[in-house]
Enzyme design. Sequence first.
Site, mmCIF file in Angstrom:
data_model
loop_
_atom_site.group_PDB
_atom_site.id
_atom_site.type_symbol
_atom_site.label_atom_id
_atom_site.label_comp_id
_atom_site.label_asym_id
_atom_site.label_seq_id
_atom_site.Cartn_x
_atom_site.Cartn_y
_atom_site.Cartn_z
ATOM 1 N N GLY A 11 55.280 -54.959 3.808
ATOM 2 C CA GLY A 11 55.895 -55.835 4.813
ATOM 3 C C GLY A 11 56.651 -56.947 4.105
ATOM 4 O O GLY A 11 56.293 -57.348 3.004
ATOM 5 N N ARG A 75 55.622 -47.538 4.533
ATOM 6 C CA ARG A 75 55.188 -46.135 4.550
ATOM 7 C C ARG A 75 55.668 -45.437 3.293
ATOM 8 O O ARG A 75 55.776 -44.214 3.256
ATOM 9 C CB ARG A 75 55.770 -45.422 5.772
ATOM 10 N N ASP A 116 48.992 -56.117 -1.870
ATOM 11 C CA ASP A 116 47.973 -55.288 -2.539
ATOM 12 C C ASP A 116 48.344 -53.801 -2.556
ATOM 13 O O ASP A 116 48.170 -53.130 -3.575
ATOM 14 C CB ASP A 116 46.575 -55.534 -1.942
ATOM 15 N N GLY A 117 48.888 -53.273 -1.457
ATOM 16 C CA GLY A 117 49.245 -51.850 -1.394
ATOM 17 C C GLY A 117 50.324 -51.509 -2.407
ATOM 18 O O GLY A 117 50.180 -50.569 -3.217
ATOM 19 N N THR A 138 52.943 -61.926 -0.114
ATOM 20 C CA THR A 138 52.417 -61.640 1.220
ATOM 21 C C THR A 138 52.137 -62.951 1.944
ATOM 22 O O THR A 138 51.679 -63.912 1.321
ATOM 23 C CB THR A 138 51.109 -60.814 1.230
ATOM 24 N N ASP A 140 49.802 -63.227 3.878
ATOM 25 C CA ASP A 140 48.344 -63.272 4.087
ATOM 26 C C ASP A 140 47.598 -64.007 2.967
ATOM 27 O O ASP A 140 46.445 -64.391 3.151
ATOM 28 C CB ASP A 140 47.777 -61.843 4.176
ATOM 29 N N ASP A 142 46.313 -62.812 0.330
ATOM 30 C CA ASP A 142 45.067 -62.107 -0.008
ATOM 31 C C ASP A 142 45.133 -61.336 -1.322
ATOM 32 O O ASP A 142 44.301 -60.464 -1.568
ATOM 33 C CB ASP A 142 44.674 -61.163 1.146
ATOM 34 N N ARG A 184 45.549 -60.171 8.599
ATOM 35 C CA ARG A 184 44.671 -59.010 8.424
ATOM 36 C C ARG A 184 43.231 -59.453 8.186
ATOM 37 O O ARG A 184 42.728 -60.265 8.923
ATOM 38 C CB ARG A 184 45.198 -58.097 7.318
ATOM 39 N N ARG A 278 44.935 -70.235 28.189
ATOM 40 C CA ARG A 278 46.133 -69.428 27.939
ATOM 41 C C ARG A 278 46.104 -68.932 26.494
ATOM 42 O O ARG A 278 45.572 -69.616 25.624
ATOM 43 C CB ARG A 278 47.401 -70.261 28.148
#
Length: 373
Positions: A11, A75, A116-117, A138, A140, A142, A184, A278
């Site tokens: 991403g 992907r 990481d991926g 990232t 994230d 992480d 995540r 909300r």
Amino acid sequence: MPRMAVLTGGGDAPGLNAVIRAVVRSATLTYGWEVLGVRDGYDGFLNPHGVFPLTLGDVEDILARGGTILGAANRGNPFARKVVRAGKEMLVDVSDEVVARIGSLRLDAVIVAGGDGTLGIARDLFHKGVPVVGVPKTIDNDVWGTDATFGFDTAVNCAAHALERLHTTAEAHHRVMVVELMGREAGFITLYGGLAGGADIILIPEIPFRYQVLCETVQVRIARGHKSSIVAVAEGARPEGGREVIARPGDAVVVPRLGGIGQFVGKYLEETCGVETRVTVLGHLQRGGSPSAFDRWLATTLAGEAVRLAVNRQFGQVAVLRQMQAAALPLDEVAAHVKRVDPECDAVRTARESGICFGDQAPPLPPLPSPTP
Ligand code: F6P
């Protein structure tokens, strides 16, 4: 002339263009290397038009631009690529084709900016002989071994500003506002964004919560005169003994997409605690837009280190941030671990001491007695 390629995988994250720019500038201006861009992550190596020269002119105005001029793909794992053969979907290992293409392009180095991926794939390609250097990215935060990843600061700013905006409307209507944030399985965006945006309750994957505690906390706040409350909930947060909420199941190629916990928390607070609630899901707003100044600096600094590693033929390394300085760690080490919020860290401790609830412990202060009329 020696040549290196640069690719951006997984991403996107704000700061990727700053990496591409810094790679092209350092490699070209200082070391006299030629730089090639690879389109759409590792997929570019499988596409006859997927690799092209990157010049100083190509990167002139991209420092402050979000996304990536090279494109990204989550992907694009060459070790498990989904293909349709004889009408059937199957996974094939095309990594040898990638290695062969890198050879035929006569690449002396490949700089891979990814999470990481993507870094795990870089490690596996390195062990097949590809001269790889990694740059961690990232929102994230992480990735193990680096104090921060670029993209994270921009996402935290986005989260904090969103929470800040929700305070005013929450106060006006005496409501609870629940904001679901990305990350995540890591709670960094929610913890840092929640602290910076003044959240009253912060729910992160690393600290499972109890629904009952959320209700008690909101009730205590009401009893103490606070007519509104802000709940920052990470998409990976989960109740004690429960699981995270999956928005879209994964498959052999992509991991499941998380999302939906905000709705559960909002519904519970409204239906069980009787407070009008909300829910806002901030989603990809956290990933889009111009990188913060910090992320531009970090991306540039790590890219500079990656180029130096490549030029010095120190392959199989990742450029990381350690105490505000660039450093290098082996890909094997970085890809073997994940980074998560330490529930005992200073940020959590300070948040607890300042009255923020993590949903695991009842609120620290008893309600104040109602004022006599
Ligand atoms: O890893 C970055 C991230 O933005 C996560 O925080 C989020 O769960 C995921 O990517 C969303 O992925 P996609 O862009 O595939 O919806």
